[in-house]
Design a protein around this motif. Sequence first.
Motif, short mmCIF file in Angstrom:
data_model
loop_
_atom_site.label_atom_id
_atom_site.label_comp_id
_atom_site.label_asym_id
_atom_site.label_seq_id
_atom_site.Cartn_x
_atom_site.Cartn_y
_atom_site.Cartn_z
N ASP A 167 101.59 29.68 87.04
CA ASP A 167 100.25 29.18 87.40
C ASP A 167 99.54 28.48 86.26
O ASP A 167 98.40 28.05 86.39
N ASN A 168 100.21 28.38 85.10
CA ASN A 168 99.58 27.76 83.94
C ASN A 168 99.64 26.24 84.07
O ASN A 168 100.66 25.60 83.83
N ARG A 169 98.52 25.64 84.49
CA ARG A 169 98.45 24.19 84.67
C ARG A 169 97.72 23.50 83.53
O ARG A 169 97.41 22.31 83.64
N LEU A 170 97.44 24.22 82.45
CA LEU A 170 96.71 23.61 81.33
C LEU A 170 97.68 22.79 80.47
O LEU A 170 98.74 23.27 80.08
N ASN A 171 97.30 21.58 80.17
CA ASN A 171 98.10 20.69 79.34
C ASN A 171 97.44 20.53 77.98
O ASN A 171 96.27 20.88 77.79
N ILE A 172 98.19 19.98 77.03
CA ILE A 172 97.65 19.76 75.69
C ILE A 172 98.30 18.52 75.11
O ILE A 172 99.48 18.25 75.34
N ARG A 173 97.53 17.77 74.36
CA ARG A 173 98.09 16.59 73.70
C ARG A 173 99.00 17.02 72.55
O ARG A 173 98.66 17.94 71.80
N ARG A 174 100.11 16.36 72.40
CA ARG A 174 101.06 16.71 71.36
C ARG A 174 100.44 16.57 69.97
O ARG A 174 100.58 17.46 69.13
N VAL A 221 103.58 29.64 70.93
CA VAL A 221 103.24 30.11 72.27
C VAL A 221 101.82 29.68 72.62
O VAL A 221 100.88 29.94 71.87
N LEU A 222 101.68 29.02 73.78
CA LEU A 222 100.38 28.58 74.27
C LEU A 222 99.98 29.44 75.46
O LEU A 222 100.68 29.45 76.48
N THR A 223 98.88 30.17 75.33
CA THR A 223 98.42 31.08 76.37
C THR A 223 97.03 30.67 76.84
O THR A 223 96.13 30.46 76.01
N PRO A 224 96.85 30.50 78.16
CA PRO A 224 95.52 30.11 78.66
C PRO A 224 94.46 31.13 78.28
O PRO A 224 94.68 32.34 78.36
N GLU A 225 93.30 30.64 77.88
CA GLU A 225 92.15 31.50 77.55
C GLU A 225 90.93 30.85 78.18
O GLU A 225 90.47 29.81 77.74
N GLY A 226 90.42 31.48 79.22
CA GLY A 226 89.34 30.87 79.96
C GLY A 226 89.89 29.80 80.89
O GLY A 226 91.07 29.77 81.23
N ARG A 227 89.05 28.88 81.28
CA ARG A 227 89.46 27.86 82.25
C ARG A 227 90.10 26.64 81.58
O ARG A 227 90.98 26.00 82.16
N ASP A 228 89.65 26.33 80.37
CA ASP A 228 90.12 25.09 79.76
C ASP A 228 90.72 25.29 78.37
O ASP A 228 91.06 24.30 77.71
N GLY A 229 90.82 26.52 77.90
CA GLY A 229 91.28 26.74 76.53
C GLY A 229 92.69 27.29 76.46
O GLY A 229 93.17 27.95 77.38
N LEU A 230 93.38 26.99 75.35
CA LEU A 230 94.72 27.50 75.09
C LEU A 230 94.74 28.18 73.72
O LEU A 230 94.27 27.61 72.74
N THR A 231 95.24 29.40 73.68
CA THR A 231 95.39 30.11 72.42
C THR A 231 96.76 29.79 71.83
O THR A 231 97.77 29.86 72.53
N ILE A 232 96.81 29.45 70.55
CA ILE A 232 98.06 29.11 69.88
C ILE A 232 98.52 30.30 69.04
O ILE A 232 97.78 30.80 68.19
#
Length: 553
Positions: A344-351, A492-503
């Motif tokens: 369900d992780n649909r959050l993307n991030i710029r390289r 490892v990228l883990t969703p945090e909140g609606r728009d954030g990713l924890t590295i």
Amino acid sequence: MRVALYARYSSDHQRDASIEDQLRLCRAHAEKQGWTIVDSYTDRAVSGASLLRPGIQELMQDAQRGKFSIILAEAMDRLSRDQEDIAGLFKRMKFADVRIITLSEGDVTHLHIGLKGTMNALFLKDLADKTHRGLRGRIEAGKSGGGLCYGYDVVRQVDARGEPLRGDRTINATEAAVVRRIFADYNAGHSSRTIAMRLNADGIPGPLGNDWGPSTIHGNAQRGTGILNNDLYIGRLVWNRLRYLKDPDTGKRVSRVNPTDEWVMQDVPELRIIDQELWDAVKTRQRSLAFSTGSKSDNPMRERSRPVYLLSGLVRCGCCGGGYSKISADLLGCSNARYKGTCDNRLNIRRDALEASVLSGLRTHLMEPELFKEFCQEFTREVNRLRMERSADLVARQQELERINRDLDRAIDAIFGGVPPGKLKDRMTRLEARREELTALLVDAKEPPPLLHPNMAETYRDRLARLSETLSGTGVRNEAAERIRALISAVVLTPEGRDGLTITLKGDLAAILAFAADKKNATAHPERGVLQSFLSQASLVAGAGFEPAAFRL
């Protein structure tokens, strides 16, 4: 005489007791010769076609350390059946002054290596030819040549004598319906990725109970892999499409495509699942979407190519554990969410944003002024102390060896001068034994590494401060990036909140961060006796033993 025993059997079909039988015979022979058995090494259900076996590798390492002077096995083919490997093993044992003795050949010599090594290699080739010939006979009889593909079940039956009849299959109705659905959906214009996601969403298990993926469906048309390329679904059994070779460097099997005139085809209409019209339509669509790409096996240099970006292949999803891959020129996204629909992780991030965040975090956490300065000072003192101790031990052994040589020379002069040899015999025997022991220790001893410079912290801080600049420069970018990648096992990228990713970093670099943050005193290191960290010209490289192996940026 100190002797090590070695035993091996090569197949799961053989008895595990075979190991004990071999060791029992070897023990009896060693006791008869009056030898002392120091250890035994075994490899269970492992082919002798490669030396990449844990038992034989441990045996070779202990031989180099001088743990024993004889290797005793039942026969040469227990050690290896490969000509190159048995010759290499013999050469290494000769260098370590270790004899190889077998119950079949006796004391192994160069003649045994040449003749028996060739015979054992020919045995493997003959066995492969006979197996290949037997499988071909089964295929021509319309039976399975090995392996079970999706959509079929094994038929278990016995003949009149109670012997099992092998190679018969029957259609699995449930899985056959899934196969028909895949072909129909693909022919209707759906991509293999969409089909895989829908199957996973409906809770339909894939082959071997795994999730469905796009490659499971489209596979490789040339190699006949994948659901859409399996000729058995139209009642045609194709065998000998691929041949398998063992990579001499890794010991892994790799497949190569055989010429089409070597393929063996047999009609088995009772196993047809897909009608010919649907099959032809799917093949037509596959050809229209195909594009030419060279396989890795066609271009060996591609397998050795450097990663394009700093974190290529290291970024993982914190929800499902799957990889983050490129979904556009600059965006990274969870592969399982995009291609399988199982996350369900649909959050993307710029390289570029991810790389900048990681490098910024490294600079921040590795450059806390007071903490890092104190740690480096203590670390330098501790490592230098350990290295000086190692150097002192080496010098002491060299001096003792020189003293023993002088004592032996004086004893020989005394004998020539008229002193009865019996009075010096015990003394000379002890000196000779100690000289052999010291010689062996000095041969295996490595020169202690140079001491760390007291200005390590300043040098390291200067390198780290210019980390981004170094990675952007063309001259040392590849080398610097490789060193950083070697210390990172995953990001490892883990969703945090609606728009954030924890590295979160995992690996040795993460452990260094945690170690520097939590332990200012280097003597508290859990493996302080084997510290191997040193400052090279470009970076600080850390040895094993750092815990924990994760750090959140």
